[in-house]
Design an enzyme around this catalytic site. Sequence first.
Site, PDB file in Angstrom:
ATOM      1  N   ASP A  16      -2.638  -2.141   6.997  1.00  0.00           N
ATOM      2  CA  ASP A  16      -3.461  -3.440   5.867  1.00  0.00           C
ATOM      3  C   ASP A  16      -4.627  -2.923   5.863  1.00  0.00           C
ATOM      4  O   ASP A  16      -5.024  -2.245   6.685  1.00  0.00           O
ATOM      5  CB  ASP A  16      -2.860  -5.049   5.935  1.00  0.00           C
ATOM      6  CG  ASP A  16      -3.726  -5.373   5.397  1.00  0.00           C
ATOM      7  OD1 ASP A  16      -3.966  -5.706   3.840  1.00  0.00           O
ATOM      8  OD2 ASP A  16      -4.097  -6.665   5.170  1.00  0.00           O
ATOM      9  N   ARG A  29     -11.414   1.838  -3.352  1.00  0.00           N
ATOM     10  CA  ARG A  29     -10.162   1.536  -2.896  1.00  0.00           C
ATOM     11  C   ARG A  29      -8.944   2.807  -2.716  1.00  0.00           C
ATOM     12  O   ARG A  29      -8.150   2.961  -2.001  1.00  0.00           O
ATOM     13  CB  ARG A  29      -8.674   0.288  -3.190  1.00  0.00           C
ATOM     14  CG  ARG A  29      -9.684  -0.965  -4.111  1.00  0.00           C
ATOM     15  CD  ARG A  29      -9.258  -1.990  -4.148  1.00  0.00           C
ATOM     16  NE  ARG A  29      -7.901  -2.251  -4.074  1.00  0.00           N
ATOM     17  CZ  ARG A  29      -7.681  -2.736  -2.624  1.00  0.00           C
ATOM     18  NH1 ARG A  29      -8.904  -3.385  -2.404  1.00  0.00           N
ATOM     19  NH2 ARG A  29      -6.070  -3.149  -2.035  1.00  0.00           N
ATOM     20  N   ASN A  64       3.305  -6.127  -4.736  1.00  0.00           N
ATOM     21  CA  ASN A  64       1.684  -5.051  -5.467  1.00  0.00           C
ATOM     22  C   ASN A  64       1.326  -4.899  -6.732  1.00  0.00           C
ATOM     23  O   ASN A  64       0.540  -4.077  -7.558  1.00  0.00           O
ATOM     24  CB  ASN A  64       2.229  -3.348  -4.353  1.00  0.00           C
ATOM     25  CG  ASN A  64       1.337  -4.130  -2.556  1.00  0.00           C
ATOM     26  OD1 ASN A  64       1.603  -3.312  -1.967  1.00  0.00           O
ATOM     27  ND2 ASN A  64       0.765  -5.402  -3.188  1.00  0.00           N
TER      28      ASN A  64
END
Length: 238
Positions: A16, A29, A64
């Site tokens: 993570d 990201r 996700n």
Amino acid sequence: MAGPDCGPRHVAIIMDGNGRWAQARGRPRLFGHHAGARRVREVVECCPALGVKYLTIFAFSTENWKRTQVEVAGLMSLFRRYISKEMKALAAKNVRVRFIGDRVRLDAKLINLMDALEHETAENDGTHLTIALNYGSRDEVARAIRRLAQDVADGRLDPANVDEETLPRYLDTHVLPDPDLVIRTSGEARISNFLLWQSAYAEYEFIDTLWPDFTAEELAALCRSYGRRDRRFGAVKP
């Protein structure tokens, strides 16, 4: 470094912090996800020296899919690129690769690459790398129960013989030992639907390091810490 006699045999990692790592640097990201993918190689390569025979990494969860379409598409592209790029290197380093999770929502090209990587490394007996891709533990248990129920319906399994040793034979991880140590990076203290059944007696480490900054040295320190723990599995020493 921790030695093979006292450290964990199976380490599972919730990787993570990729997105926050990238955003802290003013980058998108996906830049963090690419950095995180490069980190996987270092961690896999250090496992033999630490006595870690099995490494399971959480790459993409069933939850996700809720992320933006751009990020999901970028991740799927990254997975295809990673497998294509790393296949020969993983095979050469005697790494056995498996994937766990439901492949139904994945595209055909990615599934074919996953199959090819599993086939290419099937005879290897070094580090066993398991990649959880479109994986969620509740989903895994539900799929396992459907298979178990079908065997009962077909007369292959007597319901009276079902016990806590039965279900694991239907899980995605049925050929793997349960994890000894579960690590989550990035400072979050959640297990995020990861290996819920398998981790019933695992030791947990929640660390602040963002995944792209995680190093072999940090893994070695966590393995040493594990080796100092008193694991009784519910029993009390006399």
